[in-house]
Design an enzyme around this catalytic site. Structure first.
Site, short mmCIF file in Angstrom:
data_model
loop_
_atom_site.label_atom_id
_atom_site.label_comp_id
_atom_site.label_asym_id
_atom_site.label_seq_id
_atom_site.Cartn_x
_atom_site.Cartn_y
_atom_site.Cartn_z
CB THR A 96 -0.90 0.01 1.26
OG1 THR A 96 -1.65 -1.19 1.30
CG2 THR A 96 -1.85 1.20 1.21
CE LYS A 171 -5.18 -1.20 1.64
NZ LYS A 171 -5.67 -2.37 2.29
P1 NAD Z 1 5.68 -6.24 7.33
O1 NAD Z 1 6.40 -5.11 7.99
O2 NAD Z 1 5.23 -7.39 8.16
O3 NAD Z 1 6.55 -6.81 6.12
C1 NAD Z 1 7.37 -6.05 5.28
C2 NAD Z 1 8.55 -6.90 4.88
O4 NAD Z 1 9.34 -6.18 3.94
C3 NAD Z 1 9.47 -7.26 6.05
O5 NAD Z 1 9.68 -8.66 6.08
C4 NAD Z 1 10.75 -6.49 5.75
O6 NAD Z 1 11.93 -7.16 6.20
C5 NAD Z 1 10.70 -6.43 4.23
N1 NAD Z 1 11.52 -5.35 3.67
C6 NAD Z 1 11.54 -4.04 4.00
N2 NAD Z 1 12.41 -3.37 3.20
C7 NAD Z 1 12.93 -4.29 2.35
C8 NAD Z 1 13.88 -4.22 1.30
N3 NAD Z 1 14.48 -3.07 0.97
N4 NAD Z 1 14.19 -5.36 0.65
C9 NAD Z 1 13.59 -6.54 0.97
N5 NAD Z 1 12.69 -6.66 1.95
C10 NAD Z 1 12.38 -5.55 2.64
O7 NAD Z 1 4.41 -5.55 6.60
P2 NAD Z 1 3.06 -6.27 6.14
O8 NAD Z 1 2.06 -6.26 7.24
O9 NAD Z 1 3.40 -7.56 5.46
O10 NAD Z 1 2.53 -5.22 5.05
C11 NAD Z 1 3.11 -5.13 3.77
C12 NAD Z 1 2.30 -4.17 2.93
O11 NAD Z 1 0.95 -4.62 2.84
C13 NAD Z 1 2.23 -2.75 3.51
O12 NAD Z 1 2.35 -1.81 2.46
C14 NAD Z 1 0.88 -2.71 4.18
O13 NAD Z 1 0.35 -1.38 4.26
C15 NAD Z 1 0.07 -3.59 3.27
N6 NAD Z 1 -1.10 -4.22 3.90
C16 NAD Z 1 -0.99 -4.82 5.10
C17 NAD Z 1 -2.11 -5.40 5.68
C18 NAD Z 1 -2.03 -6.09 7.04
O14 NAD Z 1 -3.09 -6.41 7.60
N7 NAD Z 1 -0.84 -6.36 7.58
C19 NAD Z 1 -3.34 -5.38 5.02
C20 NAD Z 1 -3.41 -4.79 3.77
C21 NAD Z 1 -2.29 -4.21 3.22
#
Ligand code: NAD
Length: 296
Positions: A96, A171
């Site tokens: 997002t 979204k």
């Molecule tokens: P998270 O923080 O659990 O996961 C993000 C991952 O990205 C981590 O494992 C981190 O190590 C990795 N990362 C960060 N920078 C990186 C890089 N440069 N190279 C490689 N890996 C890297 O976040 P999440 O909850 O999985 O959310 C991910 C996306 O999905 C976000 O944009 C969030 O807004 C969206 N989202 C989340 C939810 C939810 O309920 N968690 C729901 C809808 C949308």
């Protein structure tokens, strides 16, 4: 079955990658967290040692990263996805992020002969694990058609919202409705409480009347009427306050950039920021009802 580079194996990306493997795709995975990579490898993925390795010799690159700056930094530069993917590779970003950042990411990709779609997700960790996410997709018809079979390995509703950035626009518009409606429903329950109106009675009436909405009937912010709602488990997420705050901030940025007037969205952002700053960022977003009840 496709060869897919997958970058970002967090709460959402981890189970999404697992479902793509189950669907028979060959995954090369990269994350800054060794533990996250190790888990995906145990589930059948191949480890990529760098971003560029994950993008090399694949047909698709899926990214699920925290914010726009992460997506652009992973896409751009000599060690990035765009410089190392072969012509025709389709980039699918399910993070997002800002509408403007999504459009910029797609422009960078297209300038190098790659396809690109923004495909943000709805459905939370439960939906990611069950493979029932909703994908809101922005991009050309041809890129959408190519992305669809891959997205079907992770979700059950795949909707083409329009051109680049339209998925992100959908979204944040949807989540602005959600943030505002959760506060409105919470206020109504707190008013009812002070008027001596039973919460279950308000639910029974309002869910059949014009106050009916998802925040009331599927995710009721007070314990009792909807047994599956986080209110019945001390507001453990679910969808955290800080996640809602992130999306409301993105909506306000987009409104400022596009010249839209969104006063209720702005107020919802302020109220969620206040609740987060009181140490509640990790609570489910429906816990905002406790702040409105006068309890931090
Ligand atoms: P998270 O923080 O659990 O996961 C993000 C991952 O990205 C981590 O494992 C981190 O190590 C990795 N990362 C960060 N920078 C990186 C890089 N440069 N190279 C490689 N890996 C890297 O976040 P999440 O909850 O999985 O959310 C991910 C996306 O999905 C976000 O944009 C969030 O807004 C969206 N989202 C989340 C939810 C939810 O309920 N968690 C729901 C809808 C949308």
């Amino acid at each position: 079955m496709a060869k897919i580079g997958f970058i970002g194996l967090g709460n959402m990306g981890g189970p999404m990658a697992a479902n793509l493997i189950k669907a028979g795709h060959a995954l090369k995975v990269f994350d800054l967290s060794e533990a996250a990579v190790g888990k995906a490898v145990a589930e059948g993925a191949t480890k990529a040692s760098t971003v560029s390795d994950a993008a090399t010799d694949v047909e698709f690159v899926v990214t699920v990263l925290p914010a726009g700056k992460h997506v652009l930094s992973v896409y751009d530069g000599p060690d990035g996805v765009i410089a190392n993917a072969k012509a025709g590779t389709l980039l699918i970003d399910s993070s997002t992020i800002e509408v403007d950042a999504a459009r910029k990411a797609a422009e960078l990709a297209k300038a190098e002969g790659l396809g690109a779609v923004d495909a943000p997700i709805s459905g939370g960790v439960a939906g990611a694990t069950a493979g029932t996410l909703t994908f809101m997709v922005g991009g050309d018809d041809g890129d959408f058609d190519r992305a669809k079979p891959v997205l079907e390995g992770m979700g059950s509703n795949i909707i083409h919202a329009g051109t680049s950035g339209a998925g992100q626009a959908a979204k944040i518009c949807n989540n602005m409705v959600l943030g505002v409606s959760m506060i409105a429903v919470s206020e109504a329950f707190m008013l009812a409480k002070r008027l001596g109106l039973d919460a279950q009675k308000l639910f029974d009436i309002s869910s059949k009347a014009s106050g009916q909405c998802w925040s009331l009937t599927s995710y009721c912010p007070v314990p009792g009427p909807v047994p599956t709602s986080p209110a019945n488990r001390d507001y453990q997420p679910g969808f955290a306050v800080d996640m809602m705050l992130k999306d409301l901030k993105l909506a306000q940025q987009a409104a400022a950039s596009a010249g839209a007037t969104t006063p209720m969205g702005a107020l919802a952002e302020s109220l969620y920021a206040l609740y987060s700053n009181s140490g509640n960022g990790g609570m489910d977003f429906s816990a905002i009802v406790k702040m409105l009840d006068g309890d931090k």
